[in-house]
Design an enzyme around this catalytic site. Structure first.
Site, PDB file in Angstrom:
ATOM      1  N   ASP A 165       0.838  -1.206   0.000  1.00 26.51           N
ATOM      2  CA  ASP A 165       0.000   0.000   0.000  1.00 26.51           C
ATOM      3  C   ASP A 165       0.875   1.261   0.000  1.00 26.51           C
ATOM      4  O   ASP A 165       0.355   2.376  -0.115  1.00 26.51           O
ATOM      5  CB  ASP A 165      -0.988  -0.006   1.177  1.00 26.51           C
ATOM      6  CG  ASP A 165      -0.314  -0.005   2.535  1.00 26.51           C
ATOM      7  OD1 ASP A 165       0.909  -0.210   2.613  1.00 26.51           O
ATOM      8  OD2 ASP A 165      -1.035   0.193   3.543  1.00 26.51           O
ATOM      9  N   SER A 166       2.210   1.089   0.079  1.00 27.72           N
ATOM     10  CA  SER A 166       3.123   2.214  -0.141  1.00 27.72           C
ATOM     11  C   SER A 166       2.882   2.810  -1.525  1.00 27.72           C
ATOM     12  O   SER A 166       3.324   3.923  -1.798  1.00 27.72           O
ATOM     13  CB  SER A 166       4.582   1.765  -0.003  1.00 27.72           C
ATOM     14  OG  SER A 166       4.840   0.623  -0.795  1.00 27.72           O
ATOM     15  N   ASP A 214      -0.888  -6.088  -0.076  1.00 29.77           N
ATOM     16  CA  ASP A 214      -1.242  -5.481   1.204  1.00 29.77           C
ATOM     17  C   ASP A 214      -2.744  -5.286   1.296  1.00 29.77           C
ATOM     18  O   ASP A 214      -3.371  -4.798   0.344  1.00 29.77           O
ATOM     19  CB  ASP A 214      -0.617  -4.065   1.292  1.00 29.77           C
ATOM     20  CG  ASP A 214       0.482  -3.947   2.327  1.00 29.77           C
ATOM     21  OD1 ASP A 214       0.558  -4.806   3.227  1.00 29.77           O
ATOM     22  OD2 ASP A 214       1.257  -2.970   2.225  1.00 29.77           O
ATOM     23  N   LYS A 262      -1.185  -9.455   3.029  1.00 26.97           N
ATOM     24  CA  LYS A 262      -0.449  -9.021   4.223  1.00 26.97           C
ATOM     25  C   LYS A 262      -1.325  -8.070   5.021  1.00 26.97           C
ATOM     26  O   LYS A 262      -2.070  -7.274   4.443  1.00 26.97           O
ATOM     27  CB  LYS A 262       0.863  -8.331   3.828  1.00 26.97           C
ATOM     28  CG  LYS A 262       1.673  -7.822   5.021  1.00 26.97           C
ATOM     29  CD  LYS A 262       3.109  -7.469   4.662  1.00 26.97           C
ATOM     30  CE  LYS A 262       3.305  -6.124   4.033  1.00 26.97           C
ATOM     31  NZ  LYS A 262       2.804  -4.984   4.842  1.00 26.97           N
ATOM     32  N   GLU A 313      -1.288  -5.463   8.651  1.00 21.46           N
ATOM     33  CA  GLU A 313      -0.524  -4.811   9.715  1.00 21.46           C
ATOM     34  C   GLU A 313      -1.183  -5.075  11.068  1.00 21.46           C
ATOM     35  O   GLU A 313      -2.416  -5.042  11.172  1.00 21.46           O
ATOM     36  CB  GLU A 313      -0.471  -3.287   9.487  1.00 21.46           C
ATOM     37  CG  GLU A 313       0.297  -2.882   8.248  1.00 21.46           C
ATOM     38  CD  GLU A 313       0.353  -1.366   8.060  1.00 21.46           C
ATOM     39  OE1 GLU A 313      -0.089  -0.619   8.962  1.00 21.46           O
ATOM     40  OE2 GLU A 313       0.842  -0.933   7.007  1.00 21.46           O
ATOM     41  N   GLU A 324       9.184  -4.009  10.672  1.00 21.30           N
ATOM     42  CA  GLU A 324       9.540  -2.707  10.098  1.00 21.30           C
ATOM     43  C   GLU A 324      10.050  -1.746  11.164  1.00 21.30           C
ATOM     44  O   GLU A 324       9.381  -1.520  12.180  1.00 21.30           O
ATOM     45  CB  GLU A 324       8.325  -2.103   9.377  1.00 21.30           C
ATOM     46  CG  GLU A 324       8.617  -0.715   8.790  1.00 21.30           C
ATOM     47  CD  GLU A 324       7.597  -0.199   7.803  1.00 21.30           C
ATOM     48  OE1 GLU A 324       6.686  -0.960   7.428  1.00 21.30           O
ATOM     49  OE2 GLU A 324       7.710   0.971   7.404  1.00 21.30           O
TER      50      GLU A 324
HETATM   51  N1  MHF Z   1       8.899   5.206  -0.353  1.00 23.38           N
HETATM   52  C1  MHF Z   1       8.491   4.545   0.717  1.00 23.38           C
HETATM   53  N2  MHF Z   1       9.349   3.714   1.342  1.00 23.38           N
HETATM   54  C2  MHF Z   1       8.960   3.029   2.449  1.00 23.38           C
HETATM   55  O1  MHF Z   1       9.772   2.255   2.977  1.00 23.38           O
HETATM   56  C3  MHF Z   1       7.633   3.203   2.932  1.00 23.38           C
HETATM   57  C4  MHF Z   1       6.769   4.055   2.220  1.00 23.38           C
HETATM   58  N3  MHF Z   1       7.212   4.722   1.135  1.00 23.38           N
HETATM   59  N4  MHF Z   1       5.475   4.226   2.589  1.00 23.38           N
HETATM   60  C5  MHF Z   1       4.920   3.340   3.573  1.00 23.38           C
HETATM   61  C6  MHF Z   1       5.896   3.071   4.632  1.00 23.38           C
HETATM   62  C7  MHF Z   1       6.244   4.309   5.427  1.00 23.38           C
HETATM   63  N5  MHF Z   1       7.636   4.063   5.747  1.00 23.38           N
HETATM   64  C8  MHF Z   1       8.499   5.001   6.257  1.00 23.38           C
HETATM   65  C9  MHF Z   1       8.287   6.358   6.064  1.00 23.38           C
HETATM   66  C10 MHF Z   1       9.151   7.302   6.566  1.00 23.38           C
HETATM   67  C11 MHF Z   1      10.276   6.907   7.275  1.00 23.38           C
HETATM   68  C12 MHF Z   1      11.199   7.945   7.823  1.00 23.38           C
HETATM   69  O2  MHF Z   1      10.983   9.124   7.626  1.00 23.38           O
HETATM   70  N6  MHF Z   1      12.252   7.559   8.514  1.00 23.38           N
HETATM   71  C13 MHF Z   1      13.307   8.459   8.990  1.00 23.38           C
HETATM   72  C14 MHF Z   1      13.035   8.884  10.407  1.00 23.38           C
HETATM   73  C15 MHF Z   1      13.399   7.893  11.459  1.00 23.38           C
HETATM   74  C16 MHF Z   1      13.038   8.315  12.883  1.00 23.38           C
HETATM   75  O3  MHF Z   1      12.440   9.385  13.077  1.00 23.38           O
HETATM   76  O4  MHF Z   1      13.362   7.562  13.806  1.00 23.38           O
HETATM   77  C17 MHF Z   1      14.636   7.770   8.812  1.00 23.38           C
HETATM   78  O5  MHF Z   1      15.646   8.479   8.761  1.00 23.38           O
HETATM   79  O6  MHF Z   1      14.683   6.542   8.666  1.00 23.38           O
HETATM   80  C18 MHF Z   1      10.502   5.544   7.463  1.00 23.38           C
HETATM   81  C19 MHF Z   1       9.619   4.608   6.941  1.00 23.38           C
HETATM   82  C20 MHF Z   1       8.048   2.790   5.240  1.00 23.38           C
HETATM   83  N7  MHF Z   1       7.177   2.603   4.103  1.00 23.38           N
HETATM   84  C1  KIV Z   2       7.160  -1.157   3.611  1.00 25.61           C
HETATM   85  C2  KIV Z   2       6.506  -2.436   3.186  1.00 25.61           C
HETATM   86  C3  KIV Z   2       6.742  -3.549   4.130  1.00 25.61           C
HETATM   87  C4  KIV Z   2       5.028  -2.204   2.987  1.00 25.61           C
HETATM   88  O1  KIV Z   2       4.166  -2.596   3.730  1.00 25.61           O
HETATM   89  C5  KIV Z   2       4.648  -1.454   1.782  1.00 25.61           C
HETATM   90  O2  KIV Z   2       5.499  -1.224   0.895  1.00 25.61           O
HETATM   91  O3  KIV Z   2       3.471  -1.096   1.690  1.00 25.61           O
HETATM   92 MG    MG Z   3       2.332  -1.594   3.459  1.00 23.39          MG
END
Ligand code: MHF
Ligand code: KIV
Ligand code: MG
Length: 284
Positions: A49-50, A88, A118, A120, A187
């Protein structure tokens, strides 16, 4: 043409865990991405669903509908006919009555052509997961950072850093295994906790931002290929620069159109000289 191996089953994934062969999962959302995922050798082609964020441009995965997931899975399935396609279940499609969950899961399996779904969540969704498994649908769990609950977490943050949170995630992993999940996504959890969970359950763990020792890894297509992804989390490694390549191609095209360099003779169709003459005569 790539030589395709036999399609992977959930049984093969259990065997891969036992034999310590890592599982490589990648997201795909349409015909070309799924085709490339299959040709690249991914074990699981995953319609996440990303897609709401990387292909539809939403700020979160919350607006994504069941119809969106079915539409994109159909396209992906046509691009990766020989792959294990996982879809998803989107926001709030497995939280009402178990009957409602089964109806939604049935649509994904029947209309989209997925091999598995899948969901959550931990112990709180185990009843829904179990009902699907009992109906013959393979289900993957997903714990740690569960993006559909982003507003409850107050952002996309690492989960399970405290002893209490870590205990809860361990219990959730056990509950999902008990309910019949064939694998679990972990995750954004510390590597140490992901390792502990991986050791304590029999089913494979697939990590994203969960360190080196899970049974497999998953990354988002647009992240690992750097294809205009709106975010770059710490756990992402770039294996290609598709966005830059696409941008360069498009700007070269625009420049050639503006400079009358494209199209050139090789791209042009012509007609018979006699017919041109006939047209000219007719016009008199
Ligand atoms: N492009 C994309 N990649 C992904 O892995 C992903 C999505 N979209 N959309 C659905 C979820 C959302 N996810 C995310 C979205 C943002 C962060 C993020 O901003 N992480 C920062 C902050 C970490 C923190 O604050 O501790 C990082 O630096 O990893 C991580 C996973 C993982 N999934
Ligand atoms: C980040 C992965 C595991 C996911 O659920 C997605 O891409 O939607
Ligand atoms: Mg997902």
């Amino acid at each position: 043409m790539a030589e395709y191996r036999k399609m992977i089953t959930t049984m093969d994934l259990q065997k891969m865990k036992r034999e310590k062969e890592k599982i490589a999962m990648v997201t795909a959302y349409d015909y070309p991405s799924a085709r490339l995922a299959e040709e690249g050798g991914a074990d699981i082609v995953f319609v996440g669903d990303s897609l709401g964020m990387v292909v539809l441009g939403y700020d979160s995965t919350i607006p994504v509908t069941l119809d969106d997931m079915i539409h994109h899975t159909k396209a992906a399935a046509r691009g990766a006919r020989n792959s294990f396609i996982l879809t998803d279940m989107p926001f709030l499609t497995y939280h009402g009555t178990v009957d409602g969950t089964l109806r939604n899961a049935a649509r994904v399996m029947q209309e989209a052509g997925s091999k598995a779904i899948k969901m959550e969540g931990g112990a709180e969704i185990a009843e829904h997961l179990q009902a699907c498994v009992r109906a013959g649908i393979p289900v993957m769990g997903h714990i740690g950072l569960t993006p559909q609950a982003v507003h409850q977490f107050g952002g996309y943050k690492v989960q399970g850093k405290s002893a209490e949170q870590a205990q809860r995630l361990l219990a959730d992993a056990r509950a999902l295994e008990q309910a019949g999940a064939f694998a679990i996504v972990l995750e954004m959890v510390p590597e140490e906790l992901a390792t502990l969970i991986t050791e304590q359950i029999q089913i494979p763990t697939i990590g994203i931002g969960a360190g080196r020792y899970t049974d497999g890894q998953v990354l988002v297509y647009h992240d690992l290929l750097q294809y205009a992804s709106p975010i770059k989390p710490k756990f992402v490694k770039a294996y290609a620069e598709l966005g830059a390549a696409a941008m360069n191609g498009i700007s070269a095209y625009v420049e050639e159109v503006k400079g009358s360099k494209f199209p050139s003779e090789e791209h042009v169709f012509h007609m018979n000289a006699e017919i041109i003459q006939q047209l000219a005569d007719h016009d008199k």
